[in-house]
Design a protein around this motif. Structure first.
Motif, mmCIF file in Angstrom:
data_model
loop_
_atom_site.group_PDB
_atom_site.id
_atom_site.type_symbol
_atom_site.label_atom_id
_atom_site.label_comp_id
_atom_site.label_asym_id
_atom_site.label_seq_id
_atom_site.Cartn_x
_atom_site.Cartn_y
_atom_site.Cartn_z
ATOM 1 N N VAL A 1 -0.853 -3.296 11.958
ATOM 2 C CA VAL A 1 -0.312 -2.032 12.374
ATOM 3 C C VAL A 1 1.196 -2.125 12.798
ATOM 4 O O VAL A 1 1.776 -2.853 13.625
ATOM 5 C CB VAL A 1 -0.970 -1.435 13.673
ATOM 6 C CG1 VAL A 1 -2.534 -0.833 13.052
ATOM 7 C CG2 VAL A 1 -1.299 -2.203 14.715
ATOM 8 N N GLY A 2 2.071 -1.274 11.992
ATOM 9 C CA GLY A 2 3.183 -0.743 12.419
ATOM 10 C C GLY A 2 3.282 0.539 12.847
ATOM 11 O O GLY A 2 3.184 0.737 14.001
ATOM 12 N N GLY A 3 3.028 1.307 12.091
ATOM 13 C CA GLY A 3 2.824 2.827 12.377
ATOM 14 C C GLY A 3 1.169 3.293 12.159
ATOM 15 O O GLY A 3 0.774 4.304 12.617
ATOM 16 N N HIS B 1 0.776 -1.218 0.143
ATOM 17 C CA HIS B 1 -0.159 -0.108 0.096
ATOM 18 C C HIS B 1 0.787 1.264 0.001
ATOM 19 O O HIS B 1 0.474 2.347 -0.270
ATOM 20 C CB HIS B 1 -0.998 0.003 1.264
ATOM 21 C CG HIS B 1 0.112 0.095 2.529
ATOM 22 N ND1 HIS B 1 0.618 -1.014 3.210
ATOM 23 C CD2 HIS B 1 0.303 1.085 3.391
ATOM 24 C CE1 HIS B 1 1.269 -0.516 4.172
ATOM 25 N NE2 HIS B 1 1.109 0.600 4.334
ATOM 26 N N LYS B 2 2.020 1.049 0.372
ATOM 27 C CA LYS B 2 2.876 2.367 0.394
ATOM 28 C C LYS B 2 3.127 3.420 -0.539
ATOM 29 O O LYS B 2 3.329 4.647 -0.185
ATOM 30 C CB LYS B 2 4.327 1.924 1.146
ATOM 31 C CG LYS B 2 4.243 1.322 2.475
ATOM 32 C CD LYS B 2 5.463 1.474 3.380
ATOM 33 C CE LYS B 2 5.166 0.862 4.609
ATOM 34 N NZ LYS B 2 5.119 -0.429 4.683
ATOM 35 N N LEU B 3 2.765 3.018 -1.818
ATOM 36 C CA LEU B 3 2.927 3.897 -2.827
ATOM 37 C C LEU B 3 1.793 4.918 -2.951
ATOM 38 O O LEU B 3 2.060 6.022 -3.283
ATOM 39 C CB LEU B 3 2.861 3.074 -4.388
ATOM 40 C CG LEU B 3 4.219 2.627 -4.940
ATOM 41 C CD1 LEU B 3 3.539 2.064 -6.030
ATOM 42 C CD2 LEU B 3 4.918 3.931 -5.331
ATOM 43 N N GLY C 1 6.962 7.313 6.022
ATOM 44 C CA GLY C 1 6.259 6.349 5.383
ATOM 45 C C GLY C 1 4.951 5.922 6.196
ATOM 46 O O GLY C 1 3.897 5.143 5.623
ATOM 47 N N SER C 2 4.792 6.380 7.413
ATOM 48 C CA SER C 2 3.596 5.896 8.296
ATOM 49 C C SER C 2 3.470 7.070 9.387
ATOM 50 O O SER C 2 4.080 8.060 9.337
ATOM 51 C CB SER C 2 3.825 4.729 8.836
ATOM 52 O OG SER C 2 2.753 4.093 9.367
ATOM 53 N N VAL C 3 2.633 6.717 10.321
ATOM 54 C CA VAL C 3 2.479 7.486 11.535
ATOM 55 C C VAL C 3 1.967 8.758 11.522
ATOM 56 O O VAL C 3 0.932 9.000 12.099
ATOM 57 C CB VAL C 3 4.068 7.786 12.488
ATOM 58 C CG1 VAL C 3 3.629 8.291 13.588
ATOM 59 C CG2 VAL C 3 4.698 6.453 12.377
HETATM 60 C C1 LIG Z 1 5.029 -1.146 6.010
HETATM 61 C C2 LIG Z 1 4.089 -2.122 5.791
HETATM 62 C C3 LIG Z 1 3.103 -2.469 6.961
HETATM 63 C C4 LIG Z 1 3.128 -1.570 8.201
HETATM 64 O O1 LIG Z 1 2.933 -0.225 8.201
HETATM 65 P P1 LIG Z 1 1.645 0.536 8.549
HETATM 66 O O2 LIG Z 1 1.904 1.982 8.193
HETATM 67 O O3 LIG Z 1 1.372 0.177 9.778
HETATM 68 O O4 LIG Z 1 0.764 0.111 7.429
HETATM 69 C C5 LIG Z 1 2.231 -3.393 6.744
HETATM 70 N N1 LIG Z 1 2.262 -4.331 5.918
HETATM 71 C C6 LIG Z 1 3.039 -4.234 4.786
HETATM 72 C C7 LIG Z 1 2.952 -5.035 3.471
HETATM 73 C C8 LIG Z 1 4.008 -3.112 4.679
HETATM 74 O O5 LIG Z 1 4.825 -2.831 3.631
#
Ligand SMILES: *Cc1c(COP(=O)(O)O)cnc(C)c1O
Length: 430
Positions: free
Chosen positions: A260-262, A108-110, A225-227
């Motif tokens: 969830v990471g950030g 999803h990061k793009l 990339g997050s938070v």
């Molecule tokens: C970076 C990433 C995450 C975690 O980041 P969030 O900001 O919490 O979404 C989760 N899944 C994938 C595949 C990632 O690349």
């Protein structure tokens, strides 16, 4: 029916900003003494994203240029029905998964990388710096910079730099410069290397190095990339699309789950549904899945803390394990972060979102099941959400409830095969 699709014309025209609809006033970044770094923000971020960071407007227009690139990377992404998983679990629940793995860099990061690169370019920047753990964010920003004709420099956590050579190749292929962090190129990096020449690094340290670069040169901006609020905002294209897709098949969600990471992929999927729940128009559970080894929401404290290790960011109120917490090096590198999006944290604190943990063995087991019945190999991060989605479907088998369970499928695991290999050969630890 296996797949609900939308046409290119149906890419959302606006992002949804949850700041307009939060149930309580969000705590401001701490502006006193320790929190003085607030004045650094215009040196670090472009005007466009800073405005969004503070905005209270419910809807923010997606620039035409950004929507065009969204089209190019395959948005809107399809929503799949996991019939194989439903049969396997023998559940009356319907399970859906939103395919954020189908973007060129596999996550999803793009969605935010493209927007951030666009606003940086518009503001006259020449280079974006950033951090990356496992490399998903670094590869997304590298591609976004390549699309927008910007240079890109990525500080990659040293242990991943060694363990994930192929992500490094992807970033190099997209013409970005990669440094192992801690590096000897920044003051903070050198300080860390003095302490330990073989320092494995962490996301917090890499963020500090990338911000240091941006503070030193006005043509350089930093990208996270997050938070941050603007990252959550950009990711809402996910949930807005899910909403349209469910409307098309006359369904409403009962459970939405994300890892969830950030907090960004989770927020992206869930935020557009939060207002409906607050207004009493939707009865839906929102579940955030995190690793037992980095239990920010379930074990962390709700308080002010820095987003990075050196303390260069403003103090923000969130759930945190402490800015000097170095999480164990599990395979789900994208979830190894001590803090959390302040907006996601607030919703957890208010009891609207629920946090749950998943262990490393459990998540790979779920990934193996999913790969066999659905065909797609999920990223270890994504497996956290799958595990919780499966748990909920099993509860439905027992209760007979025909719930709609939506899993946000944040990314594929084709560059995470070392983790699967360790799982298959019995070399995993929890
Ligand atoms: C970076 C990433 C995450 C975690 O980041 P969030 O900001 O919490 O979404 C989760 N899944 C994938 C595949 C990632 O690349």
């Amino acid at each position: 029916m296996y797949r609900v699709t939308l046409s290119e014309k149906e890419i959302p025209k606006k992002w949804y900003n949850i700041a307009a609809d939060l149930p309580v006033e969000p705590p401001m970044p701490d502006q006193t003494e320790e929190g003085h770094q607030l004045e650094n923000l215009p040196k670090i971020f472009s005007k466009g994203v800073l405005e969004q960071e503070m905005s209270q407007d419910r809807w923010i227009e997606i620039p035409k240029e950004v929507r065009e690139v969204y089209e190019k990377i395959g948005r809107p992404s399809p929503l799949f029905r996991a019939r194989g998983l439903e049969d396997h679990l023998d559940t009356p629940a319907k399970i859906f998964y939103k395919r954020e793995d189908l973007s060129p860099t596999g996550s999803h990061k793009l969605n935010t990388a493209i927007a951030q690169a666009y606003y940086a370019k518009k503001d006259g920047a020449e280079l974006l710096t950033t951090e990356t753990g496992a490399g998903q964010w670094g590869s997304a920003l590298a591609l976004a910079c390549s699309f927008m004709d910007l240079d890109c420099k990525v500080y990659m956590v040293r242990i991943s730099f060694k363990q994930k050579p192929y992500r490094k190749t992807i970033m190099q292929l997209y013409n970005s410069e990669i440094l192992a962090s801690p590096s000897d190129k920044t003051e903070f990096g050198r300080k860390m290397l003095e302490k330990d020449p073989n320092h494995p690094g962490s996301l917090g340290i890499a963020i500090s190095e990338a911000i240091e670069d941006a503070l030193k040169d006005e043509k350089v901006y930093y990208s996270l990339g997050s938070v941050l609020n603007h990252v959550m905002l950009h990711q809402t294209v996910i949930g807005l699309e899910i909403k349209k897709q469910l409307e098309k098949i006359d369904e409403t969600p009962d459970v939405i789950v994300g890892c969830v990471g950030g907090g960004s992929n989770f927020a992206g999927a869930v935020f557009p549904f939060v207002k409906d729940k607050l207004d009493g128009d939707l009865d839906c559970q929102f579940i955030a899945a995190e690793p037992t080894s980095c239990p920010t929401l379930t074990q962390g404290e709700y308080k002010y803390d820095f987003g990075d290790t050196a303390g260069l960011t403003p103090l923000i109120k969130m759930y945190t394990l402490g800015h000097d917490f170095i999480p164990p090096s599990v395979h789900a590198g994208g979830l190894r972060y001590h803090g959390m999006s302040p907006h996601v944290a607030l919703l957890v604190h208010e009891g609207i979102v629920e946090g749950r943990t998943v262990s490393q063995t459990e998540l790979f087991k779920s990934g193996e099941v999913f790969a066999n019945v659905e065909g797609v190999i999920p990223a270890p991060e994504t497996c956290h959400a799958i595990k919780i989605g499966m748990d909920e479907a099993i509860k439905c088998r027992k209760s007979g409830e025909e719930k709609n369970i939506i899993i946000n499928f944040s990314g594929h695991g084709l560059l995470d095969l070392q983790g699967y290999d360790d799982y298959l050969s019995g070399n995993l630890t929890d």
